[in-house]
Design a protein around this motif. Structure first.
Motif, mmCIF file in Angstrom:
data_model
loop_
_atom_site.group_PDB
_atom_site.id
_atom_site.type_symbol
_atom_site.label_atom_id
_atom_site.label_comp_id
_atom_site.label_asym_id
_atom_site.label_seq_id
_atom_site.Cartn_x
_atom_site.Cartn_y
_atom_site.Cartn_z
ATOM 1 N N GLU A 135 0.436 5.072 -2.460
ATOM 2 C CA GLU A 135 -0.230 6.422 -1.891
ATOM 3 C C GLU A 135 -0.735 7.630 -3.056
ATOM 4 O O GLU A 135 -1.872 8.096 -2.780
ATOM 5 N N TRP A 164 -9.915 5.294 0.447
ATOM 6 C CA TRP A 164 -9.179 4.182 -0.190
ATOM 7 C C TRP A 164 -9.803 3.734 -1.532
ATOM 8 O O TRP A 164 -9.286 2.539 -1.718
ATOM 9 N N GLU A 168 -15.474 6.084 5.428
ATOM 10 C CA GLU A 168 -14.019 6.423 5.610
ATOM 11 C C GLU A 168 -13.715 7.794 5.916
ATOM 12 O O GLU A 168 -14.225 8.644 5.119
ATOM 13 N N LEU A 202 0.804 -1.237 -0.033
ATOM 14 C CA LEU A 202 0.021 0.115 -0.003
ATOM 15 C C LEU A 202 0.895 1.182 0.005
ATOM 16 O O LEU A 202 0.554 2.319 -0.650
ATOM 17 N N GLU A 208 -10.268 8.826 5.387
ATOM 18 C CA GLU A 208 -9.307 8.828 4.453
ATOM 19 C C GLU A 208 -9.838 8.014 3.231
ATOM 20 O O GLU A 208 -10.205 6.739 3.293
ATOM 21 N N LEU A 267 -8.737 3.286 -5.388
ATOM 22 C CA LEU A 267 -7.536 3.319 -5.800
ATOM 23 C C LEU A 267 -7.609 3.613 -7.531
ATOM 24 O O LEU A 267 -8.303 2.900 -8.124
ATOM 25 N N SER A 278 -14.777 0.481 -1.492
ATOM 26 C CA SER A 278 -13.081 0.561 -1.444
ATOM 27 C C SER A 278 -12.735 -0.721 -0.580
ATOM 28 O O SER A 278 -13.614 -1.260 0.261
ATOM 29 N N ARG A 303 -4.305 6.789 -4.382
ATOM 30 C CA ARG A 303 -5.594 7.031 -3.674
ATOM 31 C C ARG A 303 -6.540 7.908 -4.176
ATOM 32 O O ARG A 303 -6.055 9.035 -4.482
#
Ligand SMILES: O=C(O)/C=C/C(=O)CC(=O)CC(=O)O
Ligand SMILES: [Ca+2]
Ligand SMILES: [Mg+2]
Length: 402
Positions: free
Chosen positions: A263, A286, A282, A259, A284, A288, A312, A266
């Motif tokens: 970064e 996630w 969430e 992961l 943040e 992708l 996600s 994302r």
């Protein structure tokens, strides 16, 4: 800022720049024991040799990543930082050079001893397409679909590494017009283009894992092809879901992209309406931004965009533990087939050919509805990485044998 570069040569189009550093398990030519390594350009660095004589070295001198993964996120970050330094400064160049092997000269193994394998269903486009085909006349998306990431437990013992031959499964099938089921080799063998997520650090039974703790538990991602026998599946799946139509083989790529390398990829998931229950929200993002490519016998037949997945992987993890079920090192979550809205973005042949109604024509002039013996399917994927570089996943490939 100039991009970080390795002194190990990395071809311009390589999947494995120093910003990636995916993990795999390999046996060097002329050696007998598998060990953990990291890919850099056209080479793999033997990490068991770098840490030889230490407890970490012992955990890296094994046939799977599991013992390393169990060490948890602080050690994952330490190893990544140290490997980055070894490959970008020449302080210990002799040590590194002595332990680099050309990838095309080593044997790559299944990277993870898979604990539990769960297959989700997170693409709205895929779920809608399959609903229309499997349940004509009904609502394509079932009422639960936008409230929870639907999934089922698969068969971890038949997860195999890229390159493993796939035997066409036998089983029962019965079309709607057939008077009785027949037994025989599947005549609707299909693929599912997915991304798999590998749990590194486990959790305690009875304690749900919060959606925002994703990176404390999940280590990285692989490409995953969930081979599926649609004729077996269509007859057997009511009411408990997929069973033998999907348990005969699931292929994953040999490299696990951490992961930490993703970064820059994302993104937020598409807007989720109705808003999910709080345990699925969430802070943040996630989602992708991965661009997947599906090849059938070397012809690109689809380019599914992973950024459009409704759920996600962090939401998948939170959902699998919300009842108190624990996470185990080596757990694998398949995202579910990744399909985009366009006809050439669908991640399975049943969608690309609309259950055989619209055959595909390949460059050699032959046509396909489902897979024939001898067909090879290869998935590749790319993501934006740090410093503007491209992060690649290598490939997951498999050839069908009758
Ligand atoms: O809707 C159904 O009955 C069947 C769905 C699938 O075959 C999908 C599946 O395995 C999960 C996925 O990969 O999306
Ligand atoms: Ca699947
Ligand atoms: Mg499977």
């Amino acid at each position: 800022m100039t991009a970080l570069q390795s002194w190990v040569p990395v071809p311009a189009d390589s999947d494995f720049p120093v910003q990636n550093l995916p993990y795999g398990v390999f046996t060097p030519a002329r050696a007998h024991s598998p060990r953990v390594g990291v890919a850099i350009g056209e080479h793999v660095l033997d990490l068991s040799a770098i840490w030889a004589g230490t407890p970490l070295g012992a955990d890296l001198a094994t046939g799977s990543l599991n013992r390393f993964l169990r060490r948890g996120p602080v050690e994952w970050a330490y190893v990544r930082e140290r490997v980055t330094a070894l490959l970008t400064t020449e302080d210990e160049r002799a040590l590194v050079e002595a332990n680099l092997h050309r990838i095309d000269e080593v044997r790559l193994h299944l990277p993870v001893e898979v604990a539990d394998y769960v297959d989700f269903y997170a693409s709205e486009e895929h779920a809608t397409n399959l609903g229309e085909m499997f349940r004509p006349g009904g609502e394509a998306l079932l009422p639960n679909w936008k409230h929870l990431p639907v999934g089922y437990h698969g068969r971890s013992g038949t997860v195999v590494v890229s390159g493993t031959e796939i035997r066409r499964p036998g089983g029962q099938r019965k079309g709607p017009q057939d008077p009785a089921p027949v037994f025989g080799a599947s005549v609707k063998l299909d693929i599912e283009a997915e991304v798999g997520f590998v749990v590194g650090a486990g959790s305690a039974m009875g304690e749900p894992v919060a959606v925002d703790d994703f990176a404390r538990h999940v280590f990285g991602a692989v490409l995953l092809n969930d081979w599926s026998a649609r004729d077996i599946q269509a007859w057997e799946y009511v009411p408990l879901g997929p069973f033998l139509g999907k348990s005969f083989a699931t292929s994953i790529s040999a490299w696990v992209v951490p992961l930490a390398a993703l970064e820059a990829a994302r993104v937020a998931t598409p807007v989720q309406q109705p808003e999910p229950l709080p345990y699925l929200v969430e802070k943040e993002p996630w989602g992708l931004d991965l661009a997947i490519e599906v090849r059938l016998n070397d012809a690109v037949v689809s380019r599914p965009p992973f950024a459009g997945m409704y759920w996600s992987p962090a939401q998948m993890m939170a959902h699998t533990t919300v009842n108190g079920a624990s996470l185990r090192t080596g757990d694998l979550y398949g995202s579910g087939t990744c399909s985009g809205p366009a006809a050439d973005q669908r991640g399975s042949l049943i969608e690309l050919t609309w259950n055989g109604r619209d055959p595909l024509t390949l460059p050699d002039g032959s046509t396909r509805t489902f897979l024939e013996d001898g067909d090879s399917v290869t998935l590749r994927a790319s993501a934006p990485g740090a410093d503007g570089v491209r992060i690649g996943f290598g490939e997951v490939t498999g050839t069908v044998r009758g």
